[in-house]
Design a protein around this motif. Structure first.
Motif, mmCIF file in Angstrom:
data_model
loop_
_atom_site.group_PDB
_atom_site.id
_atom_site.type_symbol
_atom_site.label_atom_id
_atom_site.label_comp_id
_atom_site.label_asym_id
_atom_site.label_seq_id
_atom_site.Cartn_x
_atom_site.Cartn_y
_atom_site.Cartn_z
ATOM 1 N N ASP A 90 11.291 -4.512 -5.207
ATOM 2 C CA ASP A 90 10.141 -3.635 -4.998
ATOM 3 C C ASP A 90 9.123 -4.369 -4.147
ATOM 4 O OD1 ASP A 90 8.021 -1.940 -5.035
ATOM 5 O OD2 ASP A 90 7.655 -2.015 -7.191
ATOM 6 N N GLY A 92 6.609 -2.867 -2.529
ATOM 7 C CA GLY A 92 5.336 -2.170 -2.497
ATOM 8 C C GLY A 92 5.202 -1.201 -1.337
ATOM 9 N N THR A 93 3.950 -0.914 -0.974
ATOM 10 C CA THR A 93 3.656 0.055 0.082
ATOM 11 C C THR A 93 3.408 -0.664 1.404
ATOM 12 O OG1 THR A 93 2.696 1.628 -1.484
ATOM 13 C CG2 THR A 93 2.085 1.876 0.827
ATOM 14 N N ARG A 95 1.969 -0.188 5.136
ATOM 15 C CA ARG A 95 1.159 0.660 6.015
ATOM 16 C C ARG A 95 1.638 0.448 7.446
ATOM 17 N NH1 ARG A 95 -4.311 -2.044 4.616
ATOM 18 N NH2 ARG A 95 -2.840 -3.765 4.906
ATOM 19 N N ARG A 122 7.888 1.508 -0.037
ATOM 20 C CA ARG A 122 7.213 2.787 0.184
ATOM 21 C C ARG A 122 6.437 2.696 1.495
ATOM 22 N NH1 ARG A 122 6.648 1.431 -5.034
ATOM 23 N NH2 ARG A 122 4.579 0.527 -4.702
ATOM 24 N N VAL A 123 6.729 3.602 2.421
ATOM 25 C CA VAL A 123 6.140 3.551 3.760
ATOM 26 C C VAL A 123 5.025 4.574 3.887
ATOM 27 C CG1 VAL A 123 6.572 3.734 6.229
ATOM 28 C CG2 VAL A 123 8.335 2.769 4.731
ATOM 29 N N ASP A 124 3.833 4.086 4.177
ATOM 30 C CA ASP A 124 2.687 4.947 4.475
ATOM 31 C C ASP A 124 2.579 5.009 5.989
ATOM 32 O OD1 ASP A 124 0.299 6.266 4.758
ATOM 33 O OD2 ASP A 124 -0.953 4.629 4.005
#
Length: 320
Positions: A90, A92-93, A95, A122-124
């Motif tokens: 994991d 994370g996100t 950016r 996780r892709v922002d």
């Protein structure tokens, strides 16, 4: 000297303002705690506690150190947590910035590849011009960006570079639309529709240099950030434009033709900060290169300016 260990001892002591209670909370005897505080004071060249009265108090230097030490220890714990999460899969996100003219199929393929290949990421995704991406990468507002080259890459790591072959978009009614391919010199007398220079100065200047070198000096340069607006201007006879063909082929009022000699290729690469890089930045840049090259119009870089395009290739990226 183990600075972080000594700072932890100091912070607990500063919060308790009582050496015995601090030692008890830390699970150690008071003499070693007092020795650790003294050693830290010697290391920093300042007394941290006022021991002149029966009640222990922080000195001015101790108060300053307390705020900074707490922030540093919180940061250290966050760093450890991020590393543990990365080990567990994991990360994370992330950016991530992409250019404003990125086609919907590319975005879909990129997000799908990220979900499949890096399920813990996780892709922002944010639509941002190259110049704005550079600013955000420098200020910490983005973790990774997909940039139109050339750029000033000071302080950045550049991932795999891809060169996307560009052709010319013409009104369907143009006499040049009858040609199988168009030379830059054939465009003489036409206006040119480009993204604004402030979006990607390096790419803007390099494009005009290649045009001039090929005998095409635009009568006027019009600006369009949105691909739909760009195609609308071309359809209305307000100029010609350079594009990879993806969007142009969906607009019946315009035609796309390859450029003779393949003089223009838009170079794209992922970039992320040298310092404090996100664990997923390199993976994203590699996947973006794969996606951009997967339709057969991309070729390997680098080159100092847009130039002739070699045969298609596929980027192979190993995140390890």
């Amino acid at each position: 000297m183990d600075l972080l260990r000594h700072l932890r001892i100091f912070v607990v002591t500063a919060e308790e303002l009582h050496f015995s209670r601090a030692a008890e909370l830390l699970g150690m005897a008071q003499p070693p705690l007092s020795q650790a505080v003294r050693r830290l004071e010697k290391e920093l060249g300042a007394e941290l506690f006022d021991r002149s009265n029966r009640q222990v108090r922080l000195t001015a230097a101790g108060s300053v150190l307390y705020d900074e030490a707490r922030a540093l220890l919180v940061r250290e714990e966050r760093l450890r947590s991020l590393v543990r999460r990365a080990v567990d899969g994991d990360v994370g996100t992330l950016r991530a910035g992409v250019p404003e003219d990125t086609a919907a199929p590319v975005l879909h393929a990129l997000l799908a590849a990220c979900a499949e290949r890096t399920p813990g990421l996780r892709v922002d995704l944010q639509e941002v011009s190259t110049q704005e991406q550079l600013r955000l990468l420098a200020s910490g507002g983005l973790d990774v960006g997909l940039l139109h080259l050339p750029v000033d890459a000071t302080g950045l790591v550049l991932g795999p570079e891809v060169a996307v072959e560009l052709g010319v978009v013409l009104p369907r009614t143009s006499p040049l639309a009858r040609l199988a391919e168009v030379a830059l010199a054939d465009l003489s007398g036409h206006d040119l529709v480009l993204c604004p220079r402030d979006a990607a100065p390096g790419w803007y200047d390099a494009t005009l240099d290649v045009c001039r070198g090929g005998g095409f000096v635009p009568g006027r340069v019009r600006h369009a950030r949105n691909p739909e607006f760009l195609l609308g201007l071309v359809a209305a006879g307000q100029g010609v434009a350079f594009e990879r063909g993806t969007a142009a082929r969906k607009e019946p009022r315009v035609v796309w033709r390859p450029l003779a000699g393949r003089p223009l290729a838009q170079r794209v690469a992922g970039a992320w900060p040298v310092q404090g890089a996100h664990a997923g930045a390199g993976r994203f840049a590699g996947l973006a290169a794969e996606v951009l090259s997967s339709d057969g119009t991309a070729t390997p870089g680098p080159a100092s300016t847009p130039g002739p395009v070699p045969r298609p290739w596929t980027v192979v990226y190993d995140p390890a």
